[in-house]
Scaffold this motif. Structure first.
Motif, PDB file in Angstrom:
ATOM      1  N   ASP A 137       0.747  -1.701   0.172  1.00  0.00           N
ATOM      2  CA  ASP A 137      -0.200  -0.149   0.132  1.00  0.00           C
ATOM      3  C   ASP A 137       0.809   1.450  -0.067  1.00  0.00           C
ATOM      4  N   ASP A 138       1.695   1.613   0.417  1.00  0.00           N
ATOM      5  CA  ASP A 138       2.989   2.495   0.947  1.00  0.00           C
ATOM      6  C   ASP A 138       3.425   2.573  -0.290  1.00  0.00           C
ATOM      7  N   TYR A 170       9.968   5.678 -15.663  1.00  0.00           N
ATOM      8  CA  TYR A 170       8.780   4.796 -14.987  1.00  0.00           C
ATOM      9  C   TYR A 170       9.215   4.219 -13.406  1.00  0.00           C
ATOM     10  N   THR A 171       8.280   4.055 -12.923  1.00  0.00           N
ATOM     11  CA  THR A 171       8.725   2.886 -12.365  1.00  0.00           C
ATOM     12  C   THR A 171       6.882   1.963 -11.367  1.00  0.00           C
ATOM     13  N   ALA A 179       7.316  11.377  -9.712  1.00  0.00           N
ATOM     14  CA  ALA A 179       6.858  12.199  -9.592  1.00  0.00           C
ATOM     15  C   ALA A 179       6.479  12.984 -11.102  1.00  0.00           C
ATOM     16  N   GLY A 180       6.689  12.108 -11.911  1.00  0.00           N
ATOM     17  CA  GLY A 180       6.468  11.874 -13.394  1.00  0.00           C
ATOM     18  C   GLY A 180       4.455  11.086 -13.525  1.00  0.00           C
ATOM     19  N   SER A 181       4.150  10.902 -12.840  1.00  0.00           N
ATOM     20  CA  SER A 181       4.089  10.122 -12.432  1.00  0.00           C
ATOM     21  C   SER A 181       2.010  10.445 -12.152  1.00  0.00           C
ATOM     22  N   PRO A 182       0.633  10.484 -13.842  1.00  0.00           N
ATOM     23  CA  PRO A 182       0.834   9.128 -14.356  1.00  0.00           C
ATOM     24  C   PRO A 182       1.218   9.597 -15.803  1.00  0.00           C
ATOM     25  N   TYR A 183       1.759   8.529 -16.161  1.00  0.00           N
ATOM     26  CA  TYR A 183       2.066   8.710 -17.890  1.00  0.00           C
ATOM     27  C   TYR A 183       1.411   7.930 -18.565  1.00  0.00           C
ATOM     28  N   ASN A 208       2.962   6.076  -3.467  1.00  0.00           N
ATOM     29  CA  ASN A 208       4.339   7.143  -4.281  1.00  0.00           C
ATOM     30  C   ASN A 208       4.530   6.619  -4.729  1.00  0.00           C
ATOM     31  N   PRO A 209       4.007   7.333  -5.618  1.00  0.00           N
ATOM     32  CA  PRO A 209       4.289   7.296  -7.215  1.00  0.00           C
ATOM     33  C   PRO A 209       4.932   8.272  -7.469  1.00  0.00           C
TER      34      PRO A 209
END
Length: 799
Positions: free
Chosen positions: A440-441, A666-667, A448-452, A445-446
Motif C-alpha cells: 500500500d505504501d 517510470y516505476t 513525480a512523473g506519474s501518471p503517464y 508513492n508514485p
C-alpha cells in the motif's frame, strides 16, 4: 528502436547487432500474489570477441587457472541510448562452440533484488554471529539461565549498547512456559506446594509454588535479527518498514526456543556451556579478522593450502571437558572427554565464514588461553601465518545463554520471506539501499512523473482483456498452530486460530482454485488468567503455554509475538520459584510485581484501535477480551486482495512502443493512462531491439476505509424470567458509529457463546435445572468490531 549497451564490472561488452534483450518488470503479480519479483532478462548471446574473451577469461578453456567463475553473479548495468537504465548482475550460463572454437557466450541479466536469494543461500539464523553481542549483559558478563538473570530480564526493561548504539529491550524474558501449567487462585487455603499457582503468599510448605525460573526462556526482537542480517551480508535496508520505528513490527519478538524443555547443554549431568570470547579484536590481517568471540575468514578465492587450527591450553588437568567449533552456526568440529591441552586441532576451512569456540564441562575448569592459527599461501605465493590468542578464562557450572545456539532452526531467507508475506512487503534497490515497503505504501508513492499517458504509443491492433482473478478463495494462515490453546480453539470453534479465509465481499461462489499463503511461524493463543477465587475482573497476568494438545513440551515453528511490561498490584504479584531441587521441585519462592506479558496484539500502543494484531482474521483478543479488527489481512492485504476479487476488475494486455522518456523514468508504483482510464502496472516486458513493450494493466484501486470503532458496551443487563431450563434476559442496547449487527451472550465466562441478532431481549434455552449461570453480553457491529462486556449477572435456574 532503442540501442542497448551492456557493461560488466564497468567494462563495455561487445554485442551482436541484432541481439534482443528482453526485460520484465513486475512488483506484484495478481496471478501469483505470494511472490515479490524483480526485473530479469531471457538468456541472450554475446559474441566470443577479443573483448568478451578477456572479460570471461576464455571460460571455454578449462586448462586456464584462475579463470572466470560461472557460479558467481557479477555486477552489471544496462544503458539505453547511452543513458543508464538498469543495474543488476549477470550470470554466465555457458559457451557455444563452432568447429571447436568459441562462438557465443550465453548470459542472463538479473535485477538487484533477485540477487538477495543468491546472497543468503541456505544460511541459517544461527549463522548470524553478530547476534551474540547480545549474549553478554550490559556489564559485560555472559548472559546465563540462572534464576537471577531470568528474573531480571522478566521484570525489567534492559538496554544494551552494541557498536555505540543503544538497543532498548533487545532481549527479554516473556511469561511463556515450556512445560508447566500456570493458573491463579487467590484463596490461600487452596495453596498446594509445587503447583503453577501464580498467587504469591509468603511462608513455606504449601505456599512454595508458582512459575519456575527454569520454565522460562529469552526472546529477541525481530528488528535486532534484521540488523544482524545487514551486518553479515553488507545490506542496508531503508528506513521505511524494518527500521522506520513502526511499533507493529518493532515490538515483535522471537522466542529463543530450539529444543524442548529447559535450556541445557544436552549432557546427562548439569554442564556449563561457555563461548570463548576473550580474544582481542583485530582486523589488520589480510585473510581474517577477530571480533569478540567470532573469527571470520575473508574471501580466500586466490589463497592456496589454507589451514585452520585450534589449540586450548588449560591449567586444570584433572577435569573432563568437551569442545565444539561452529562455522556459521553449524558444528564442524567436536571432541569430548578431553583432559589437559588440545593441540593444533584441524578445522575445515570455508571462505567468507565465521567461527566460534564453545567449551562445556560439568566441573569448574580454568584455561590459560585459546589459540587460533590460520596459514595459507597468498596470490603472490607468500606463506602467511595469522594468529589470535585469548586471555585466560574460567568456566563455572552455569549455562551461558548463547543466542546463536538457541535461536530456532530457520533459514535467513525463509525468515525474510515470512515477514514479506505477513506484512505484504515489496523490495527493490535504490542506490545503496534495499528499499522495503508495504505494498500500500509503495503504490501510495508514485514517481513525480506519474501518471503517464501511453494512449498514443499503443498498438490498437493488439490487445486482450482477461479476468484478473485466478482464485475463488485466498487463505492466510500460519503453519505452526500446534500449541495447546491454539489446538483447543480449533476443536471448540472448528476453525484455525487466526486464519483468514477471504472469498470476496459479495458472497458469489467462484470457479477458480484456492490460494493458501502459509507463514512458517508458530502462532500461539495466549491466556489472560482469571482468579479462580474471584474471577471478575480478570487479572493482569497473561501467559503462553508451549505444549501440544497432550500437554507435552512442544517445539513447533519459530514462535513470534508482541510483549509488554506489566505492573501488578500487591494482590496480583506473581510467585516466582527461584530455587528447585534435583527433582525440579520448588524449594523457595519470591514475589515479583512486574513481568513481560506475551500477546498477539501490540499492547504497547496506547489506544486499542492502534494495537496491530498478528492474527490474519478478527479474533477475540486475549488481553482486551474484544474482537480485534486491526488484523494483518485488514491492515496490509485487504486493499490489494479485495480489488483483485472485485467483479469489475480486469487484466488488460496491450502492446506499446514507449519512448525513452517513459522507459527511463517510470516505476512500478506509477499509473499508466490509457484511453482516459487509470491503471496500475501488473507487468511490463520490453524488447530493446524492437522497442516493443508487452504491458499488463490492472484496474487502479483506492484505499478502502476500514471501520475500527467498537460499539459501546450493553448496560443494565438483568434477568426478567426464570424456569428450570430457561433464563430470559434483557439489556439496554449498544450504540455504534456504523450500526449494531448483533450480540454475543456469554455463559460462564465464554464456555458457551450464543450469537443473536440486533435485539435487546433473549430467552436462553436448554439449561440444566437448579444450576448457577454467570451471564454477560457484548455487541458487535457490521465490521466485526466487538464491544466490551456488559455488567455480569449470576442466575440460578429453578428445580
Amino acid at each position: 528502436m532503442q540501442i542497448a549497451q551492456l557493461y560488466i564490472e564497468g567494462q563495455r561488452v561487445d554485442m551482436f547487432e541484432d541481439v534482443s534483450i528482453s526485460i520484465t518488470d513486475t512488483i506484484k503479480d495478481v496471478r501469483d500474489i505470494s511472490k515479490v519479483f524483480t526485473e530479469y532478462s531471457q538468456t541472450f548471446a554475446l559474441p566470443a570477441s577479443k573483448t568478451n574473451n578477456k572479460i570471461f577469461k576464455h571460460y571455454y578453456n578449462n586448462d586456464i587457472e584462475d579463470g572466470f567463475d560461472a557460479r558467481i553473479r557479477v555486477p552489471a548495468n544496462i544503458e539505453l541510448n547511452s543513458i543508464p537504465f538498469r543495474s543488476g548482475y549477470i550470470k554466465l550460463e555457458g559457451v557455444d562452440l563452432k568447429s571447436n572454437i568459441a562462438n557465443t557466450y550465453r548470459i542472463t541479466f538479473f535485477g538487484n533484488t533477485i540477487s538477495l536469494k543468491n546472497l543468503l543461500g541456505d544460511d541459517l539464523l544461527a549463522s548470524l554471529s553478530w547476534l551474540d553481542k547480545f549474549s553478554k549483559k550490559p556489564n559485560g558478563d555472559n548472559l546465563k539461565t540462572t534464576e537471577g538473570d531470568i528474573k531480571e530480564y522478566l521484570t525489567t526493561s534492559i538496554t544494551k549498547s552494541v557498536d555505540s548504539v543503544d538497543y532498548v529491550a533487545p532481549i527479554q524474558v516473556p511469561l511463556i512456559t515450556h512445560t508447566q501449567r500456570l493458573f491463579f487462585n487467590g484463596d490461600t487455603s487452596e495453596d498446594e506446594k509445587d503447583t503453577g499457582n501464580l498467587h504469591y503468599h509468603s511462608g513455606i510448605g504449601q505456599h512454595v509454588k508458582g512459575v519456575k525460573y527454569n520454565e522460562l526462556k529469552y526472546a529477541i526482537k525481530l528488528s535486532v535479527i534484521i540488523k544482524a542480517i545487514e551486518e553479515k551480508y553488507g545490506l542496508n535496508f531503508s528506513n521505511d518498514f524494518f527500521k522506520g520505528g513502526d511499533s507493529s513490527f518493532d515490538n515483535l519478538y522471537m522466542w529463543l526456543h530450539r529444543a524442548k524443555g529447559e535450556v541445557t547443554s544436552g549432557e546427562q549431568l548439569k554442564t556449563s556451556i561457555y563461548t570463548v570470547n576473550d580474544f582481542t579484536d583485530y582486523s589488520l590481517y589480510n585473510g581474517s579478522f577477530m571480533e569478540d568471540s567470532v573469527l571470520t575468514l575473508y574471501d580466500g578465492y586466490y589463497f592456496k593450502n589454507q589451514v585452520l587450527k585450534l589449540s586450548l591450553i588449560t591449567t586444570t588437568t584433572n577435569v573432563d571437558y568437551s569442545v565444539t567449533v561452529f562455522r556459521d552456526g553449524v558444528s564442524v568440529y567436536s571432541a569430548s572427554g578431553l583432559t589437559g591441552n588440545l593441540t593444533n586441532a584441524s578445522i575445515s576451512v570455508s571462505n567468507n565464514s565465521s567461527y566460534t569456540i564453545q567449551i562445556s564441562s560439568a566441573q569448574t575448569i580454568t584455561f590459560d588461553r585459546a589459540d587460533w592459527s590460520y596459514t595459507y599461501y597468498d596470490s603472490e605465493e607468500d606463506f602467511i601465518w595469522e594468529t589470535y590468542t585469548s586471555s585466560n578464562f574460567n568456566i563455572t557450572v552455569d549455562i551461558d545463554f548463547n543466542i546463536t545456539q538457541q535461536i530456532p532452526k530457520m533459514k535467513v531467507l525463509d525468515f525474510l520471506t515470512s515477514l514479506f508475506k505477513m506484512f505484504n512487503l515489496v523490495a527493490y534497490v535504490e542506490g545503496s539501499e534495499m528499499v522495503v515497503k508495504t505494498l500500500d505504501d509503495y503504490y501510495d508513492n508514485p514517481s513525480a512523473g506519474s501518471p503517464y499517458d501511453i494512449t498514443r504509443y499503443v498498438d490498437v491492433n493488439s490487445s486482450q482483456v482477461n479476468s484478473a482473478l485466478p482464485f475463488r478463495e485466498v487463505v492466510y494462515s500460519y503453519k505452526g498452530l500446534g500449541t495447546f490453546l491454539a489446538k483447543q480453539h480449533e476443536q471448540l470453534f472448528n476453525e484455525e486460530w487466526g486464519t483468514e479465509e477471504y472469498k470476496g465481499s459479495d458472497g458469489v461462489i467462484l470457479s477458480e482454485g484456492i490460494f493458501k499463503n502459509e507463514i512458517p511461524f508458530e502462532h500461539m493463543k495466549f491466556e489472560r488468567l482469571l482468579d479462580i477465587d474471584d474471577p471478575n475482573p480478570p487479572t493482569d497476568i497473561q501467559w503462553g503455554f508451549c505444549v501440544d494438545d497432550n500437554q507435552q513440551s512442544y517445539i513447533g515453528k519459530p514462535l513470534i509475538f508482541y510483549i509488554d511490561l506489566k505492573t501488578l498490584t500487591t494482590d496480583e504479584r506473581i510467585s516466582f520459584v527461584n530455587e528447585v531441587n534435583g527433582d525440579n521441585e520448588a524449594i523457595d519462592h519470591e514475589p515479583i510485581s512486574s513481568y513481560y506479558a506475551p500477546a498477539n496484539s501490540d499492547l504497547q500502543a496506547t489506544l486499542p484501535e492502534d494495537r496491530q494484531s498478528i492474527n490474519f482474521t478478527p479474533e477475540k483478543d486475549e488481553w482486551d477480551l474484544v474482537t480485534k479488527i486491526e488484523t494483518l489481512f485488514n491492515s496490509y492485504h485487504k486493499n490489494y486482495i479485495s480489488s483483485v476479487f472485485d467483479e469489475s476488475n480486469r487484466l488488460k494486455k496491450i502492446t506499446a512502443y514507449l519512448p525513452l522518456s517513459i522507459l527511463n523514468k517510470y516505476t512500478l508504483a506509477d499509473r499508466f493512462i490509457y484511453s482516459g482510464r487509470s491503471y496500475k502496472i501488473n507487468s511490463i516486458e520490453t524488447d530493446f531491439y524492437t522497442g516493443k513493450s508487452d504491458i499488463e494493466l490492472i484496474n487502479d484501486y483506492v484505499n478502502i476505509p476500514i471501520d475500527y470503532e467498537s460499539p459501546t458496551a450493553p448496560t443494565n443487563l438483568t434477568d426478567i424470567n426464570i424456569t428450570s431450563s430457561t433464563i430470559t434476559i434483557q439489556w439496554t442496547a449498544s450504540t455504534d458509529n456504523v450500526g449494531i449487527a448483533g450480540y454475543n451472550i456469554e455463559l460462564n465466562q465464554g464456555q458457551q457463546i450464543i450469537t443473536i441478532g440486533n435485539v435487546n431481549t433473549y430467552q436462553i434455552t436448554g439449561l440444566n435445572a437448579f444450576t448457577f449461570y454467570r451471564i454477560a453480553v457484548s455487541a458487535f457491529d457490521t465490521s466485526g468490531n466487538e464491544s466490551g462486556i456488559s455488567n455480569v449477572i449470576d442466575v440460578q435456574t429453578y428445580k
